[in-house]
Design a protein around this motif. Structure first.
Motif, PDB file in Angstrom:
ATOM      1  N   ALA A 152      -2.660   3.415   5.486  1.00 19.73           N
ATOM      2  CA  ALA A 152      -2.766   2.603   4.627  1.00 19.73           C
ATOM      3  C   ALA A 152      -2.306   1.347   4.978  1.00 19.73           C
ATOM      4  N   ALA A 174       0.836  -1.221   0.067  1.00 18.99           N
ATOM      5  CA  ALA A 174       0.015   0.057  -0.040  1.00 18.99           C
ATOM      6  C   ALA A 174       0.927   1.245  -0.068  1.00 18.99           C
ATOM      7  N   PRO A 206      -6.947   2.652   3.668  1.00 21.44           N
ATOM      8  CA  PRO A 206      -6.441   3.717   2.637  1.00 21.44           C
ATOM      9  C   PRO A 206      -7.484   4.699   2.629  1.00 21.44           C
TER      10      PRO A 206
END
Ligand code: OGA
Ligand code: MN
Length: 371
Positions: free
Chosen positions: A187, A53, A192
């Protein structure tokens, strides 16, 4: 004396809070979990992060190691609680500490000193404290500087300690670099799109504590709460959804990051004690050190912390701890009650302008009195 065997009962949290806060005799710390030592008992679980991420470049620009190198832990019985043992690159903590002392203390951010001092008196807390802090030899007491009197700073949507609410009327731009750092950590933790909208920075001395509370003033409680620690270590107590649930005690060391999400978002917690990190004196051999011989690490496109600023930060942190908690107040598309959608102020603020059942004094902040 060993930590009391606390039964599930009325004051289980308070009993342990008072135990760890006690000065004489000092409490036995053998039951305090130390995540920096890894998985030390079956209460501690390892936690997987969203390694892809966050790119290594993004992490590095915020002063963080690559996410695959972070050591993240969970706690049995506290789903959604993630403890990340110091994910910062060596030499990058001074950047964030200087932010907490020099930048985030500036107007239009709000601090405890504003409650009883004029705007003139509090307009340059760093500048008014720096010379004295640089001069005072280790261990020598002098009249307290404004920095030493600082207890809290609020960012973004400014938390109102009396009404325990945020409001659209009291909002200033949230610092862009802290928003980026928070977005990356969230994240990596599986959230996120986290939008940092409110920050509460706590400044602790050795005699300070933070009372037992739940953070529930944010309107979207499905978003995580992030906590970043710098300076002296502390004991953190994480309890259950009720005051009678006995809490778990853990160390928070400089650089540690906590994510409270899911069920653990609404757990009682507190900071009963700040500990003196060994060996503290003038050499500053702590994890906060800029690293002897190595260049200071620039973060967020800035150069490293120069010697003059570091002299102030290092002197300050020898007897202090700073904690930043970052919150998203509104869910995506959500607005404050009574405020039409789309009329919320811009929470991003490109610049640097800048239910909670907190048991704190009406003026908020960390407390120094004995419980
Ligand atoms: C808070 C909080 C923890 C800390 O500000 O809500 O829980 O370590 N802070 O200061
Ligand atoms: Mn809290």
């Amino acid at each position: 004396m060993a930590a009391p065997m606390v039964e599930r009962g009325e004051d289980a949290f308070r009993t342990l809070f008072k135990f760890y806060r006690r000065k004489h005799p000092p409490p036995d710390l053998s039951n305090v979990l130390d995540f920096s030592k890894g998985i030390v008992c079956d209460k501690v679980l390892s936690t997987n992060l969203e390694v892809s991420a966050v790119s290594d470049g993004e992490a590095s620009r915020a002063g963080l190691r690559p996410v695959r190198d972070w050591r993240a832990f969970g706690l049995q019985g506290c789903p959604g609680f993630i403890f990340i043992a110091n994910p910062f690159l060596r030499g990058s903590q001074p950047h964030w500490l200087r932010r907490c002392l020099k930048t985030y203390t500036q107007k239009p951010n709000v601090c405890n000193l504003d409650m009883h001092m004029s705007p003139n008196e509090t307009d340059d807390i760093w500048g008014k404290s720096a010379d004295t802090l640089r001069r005072v030899p280790c261990g020598k007491k002098e009249p307290k500087t404004l920095l030493e009197k600082l207890r809290w700073v609020t960012l973004g949507y400014h938390y109102n300690w009396n009404t325990k609410t945020y409001s659209p009327e009291h909002h200033t731009p949230f610092p862009a670099d802290l928003q980026r750092l928070s977005g990356l950590v969230a994240a990596a933790a599986g959230f996120p799109g986290f939008n940092a909208e409110a920050g509460i920075l706590n400044y602790y001395r050795f005699d300070s504590s933070l009372g037992i509370h739940v953070d529930e003033s944010e309107l979207d409680l499905s978003r995580p709460l992030l906590s970043f620690c710098f300076g002296q270590s502390a004991i953190f107590l994480l309890g259950g959804p009720r005051r009678e649930d006995p809490p778990t005690a853990m160390y928070m060391h400089s650089g540690d990051v906590m994510v409270m999400s899911g069920q653990s978002r609404l757990l009682y917690h507190a900071v009963p004690r700040i500990l003196q990190d060994p060996p503290p004196p003038c050499s500053l051999g702590t994890s906060l050190s800029r690293g002897q011989g190595s260049p200071e690490r620039g973060v967020s496109g800035e150069g490293g912390v120069d010697g003059e600023d570091w002299a102030v930060c290092s002197r300050y942190i020898q007897s202090s701890r700073v904690n930043m908690t970052v919150r998203q107040v509104l869910g995506p598309g959500q607005s404050f009650p009574g405020v039409p959608k789309g009329s919320a102020p811009d929470a991003e603020g490109g610049g640097e302008g800048g239910g909670q059942k907190r048991r704190r004094s009406s003026s908020g902040g960390t407390e120094s009195s004995d419980t």
